[in-house]
Design a protein around this motif. Structure first.
Motif, PDB file in Angstrom:
ATOM      1  N   ARG A   1       5.238   3.330  10.068  1.00 38.12           N
ATOM      2  CA  ARG A   1       4.195   4.319   9.861  1.00 38.12           C
ATOM      3  C   ARG A   1       4.849   5.683   9.687  1.00 38.12           C
ATOM      4  NH1 ARG A   1      -1.297   4.570  11.402  1.00 38.12           N
ATOM      5  NH2 ARG A   1      -2.080   6.661  11.801  1.00 38.12           N
ATOM      6  N   LYS A   2       4.527   6.332   8.600  1.00 32.28           N
ATOM      7  CA  LYS A   2       5.085   7.652   8.330  1.00 32.28           C
ATOM      8  C   LYS A   2       3.977   8.684   8.314  1.00 32.28           C
ATOM      9  CE  LYS A   2       7.721  10.368   4.960  1.00 32.28           C
ATOM     10  NZ  LYS A   2       8.301  10.386   3.612  1.00 32.28           N
ATOM     11  N   LYS A   3       4.065   9.660   9.207  1.00 33.96           N
ATOM     12  CA  LYS A   3       3.075  10.730   9.249  1.00 33.96           C
ATOM     13  C   LYS A   3       3.392  11.717   8.150  1.00 33.96           C
ATOM     14  CE  LYS A   3      -0.410  12.381  11.742  1.00 33.96           C
ATOM     15  NZ  LYS A   3      -1.583  11.606  12.107  1.00 33.96           N
ATOM     16  N   LEU A   4       2.409  11.958   7.273  1.00 30.42           N
ATOM     17  CA  LEU A   4       2.677  12.813   6.131  1.00 30.42           C
ATOM     18  C   LEU A   4       2.054  14.190   6.239  1.00 30.42           C
ATOM     19  CD1 LEU A   4       2.308  10.440   3.071  1.00 30.42           C
ATOM     20  CD2 LEU A   4       4.389  11.341   4.066  1.00 30.42           C
TER      21      LEU A   4
ATOM     22  N   ASP B   1       4.484  17.848   5.038  1.00 28.03           N
ATOM     23  CA  ASP B   1       5.878  17.653   5.446  1.00 28.03           C
ATOM     24  C   ASP B   1       6.659  18.973   5.453  1.00 28.03           C
ATOM     25  OD1 ASP B   1       5.757  14.998   6.052  1.00 28.03           O
ATOM     26  OD2 ASP B   1       6.754  14.289   4.246  1.00 28.03           O
TER      27      ASP B   1
ATOM     28  N   SER C   1       0.419  17.439   8.379  1.00 30.30           N
ATOM     29  CA  SER C   1       0.154  18.210   9.582  1.00 30.30           C
ATOM     30  C   SER C   1      -1.298  18.654   9.532  1.00 30.30           C
ATOM     31  CB  SER C   1       1.074  19.433   9.648  1.00 30.30           C
ATOM     32  OG  SER C   1       0.669  20.283  10.690  1.00 30.30           O
TER      33      SER C   1
ATOM     34  N   THR D   1      -4.511  10.613   6.900  1.00 31.18           N
ATOM     35  CA  THR D   1      -3.627  10.916   8.023  1.00 31.18           C
ATOM     36  C   THR D   1      -2.213  10.367   7.861  1.00 31.18           C
ATOM     37  OG1 THR D   1      -4.464   8.960   9.206  1.00 31.18           O
ATOM     38  CG2 THR D   1      -5.479  11.093   9.702  1.00 31.18           C
ATOM     39  N   ALA D   2      -2.053   9.244   7.148  1.00 29.67           N
ATOM     40  CA  ALA D   2      -0.709   8.661   7.083  1.00 29.67           C
ATOM     41  C   ALA D   2      -0.652   7.574   6.030  1.00 29.67           C
ATOM     42  CB  ALA D   2      -0.319   8.073   8.443  1.00 29.67           C
TER      43      ALA D   2
ATOM     44  N   THR E   1     -11.326   4.313  11.823  1.00 35.28           N
ATOM     45  CA  THR E   1     -10.241   4.421  10.857  1.00 35.28           C
ATOM     46  C   THR E   1     -10.559   3.583   9.625  1.00 35.28           C
ATOM     47  OG1 THR E   1      -8.620   4.714  12.637  1.00 35.28           O
ATOM     48  CG2 THR E   1      -7.764   4.069  10.489  1.00 35.28           C
TER      49      THR E   1
ATOM     50  N   TYR F   1      -6.934   6.616   6.827  1.00 36.86           N
ATOM     51  CA  TYR F   1      -7.853   7.753   6.904  1.00 36.86           C
ATOM     52  C   TYR F   1      -8.605   7.678   8.230  1.00 36.86           C
ATOM     53  CZ  TYR F   1      -7.183   7.749   1.809  1.00 36.86           C
ATOM     54  OH  TYR F   1      -6.645   7.756   0.544  1.00 36.86           O
TER      55      TYR F   1
ATOM     56  N   GLU G   1       1.346   3.839   5.744  1.00 40.40           N
ATOM     57  CA  GLU G   1       2.156   2.848   6.413  1.00 40.40           C
ATOM     58  C   GLU G   1       2.853   2.010   5.341  1.00 40.40           C
ATOM     59  OE1 GLU G   1      -0.484   0.677   8.889  1.00 40.40           O
ATOM     60  OE2 GLU G   1      -0.668   2.268  10.379  1.00 40.40           O
TER      61      GLU G   1
END
Length: 221
Positions: free
Chosen positions: A2-5, A150, A7, A215-216, A68, A49, A218
């Protein structure tokens, strides 16, 4: 993985707009329903989302609808975008859509708002849905600004719609007559849509606010 993209705090605080304009229905449609918005997403990857709902008139529906939404690309006879709604361990399919058309989150957003409004204010869901869809292809305000992704500035387009501003049935909408839709988009975000928001004004008896926010991503496993 999972990569948080995004802020979220920085995403919410858009910089001062560099351009604001009224666009016609054709330009609005081309902006909201961009083709190719899923082209850069890897098959098997998940776009995640969060959907957060407040509903003062029907708080039980807000609890039901907060969760989600996960979009997954799957290859079959054609590349499909599969949507799934998740609340903790509960998962529910929302349908499959041709990925070639673009990201189906925009229509999911419109459908959920139409349902929520019909349940809360009464009235025909078909009438509400048609008025919402008409607003998505009518003239609207578009603002260009920036957000953070990012740690870097990205270009953002934000469209604001008032689907019932001139509706002859405004007086029967129980607080939804001044509903405002806001869609924020960026080519720098996988799937294109940063956030999709529907809200009644402060003080409205409906007390309705729905936000679906990217939000991210994956990565495929």
């Amino acid at each position: 993985m999972r990569k948080k993209l995004v802020s979220l705090a920085l995403l919410c605080a858009l910089a001062a707009p560099v351009q604001a304009a009224m666009i016609d229905g054709t330009a609005l449609y081309e902006t909201l329903f961009r083709s190719g918005t899923l082209d850069g997403v890897t098959t098997g990857s998940h776009l995640v989302y969060t959907r957060t709902v407040t509903n003062a008139a029907k708080p039980e529906t807000a609890t039901r609808d907060t969760g989600t939404v996960v979009l997954t690309l799957a290859q079959g006879d054609a590349l499909m975008a599969n949507l799934e709604f998740r609340q903790e361990e509960k998962h529910r399919s929302l349908g499959s859509f041709p990925a070639s058309v673009g990201n189906p989150m925009i229509m999911y957003f419109a459908e959920t708002v139409a349902r929520d409004m019909s349940e809360t204010a009464g009235g025909s869901p078909f009438y509400i849905r048609n008025r919402l869809k008409e607003s998505l292809v009518s003239a609207a305000d578009l603002t260009e600004g920036q957000a953070q992704l990012d740690g870097a500035d990205i270009a953002v387009k934000t469209v604001v719609l008032h689907p019932f501003a001139k509706d002859p049935n405004r007086g029967r909408m129980n607080g939804f007559e001044d509903l405002e839709l806001t869609v924020a988009m960026s080519d720098a975000v996988p799937g294109y849509y940063l956030s999709l928001t529907a809200a009644t004004p402060e003080g409205s008896p409906a007390g309705y606010h729905s936000e679906t926010r990217f939000t991210a991503v994956e990565a495929a496993r």
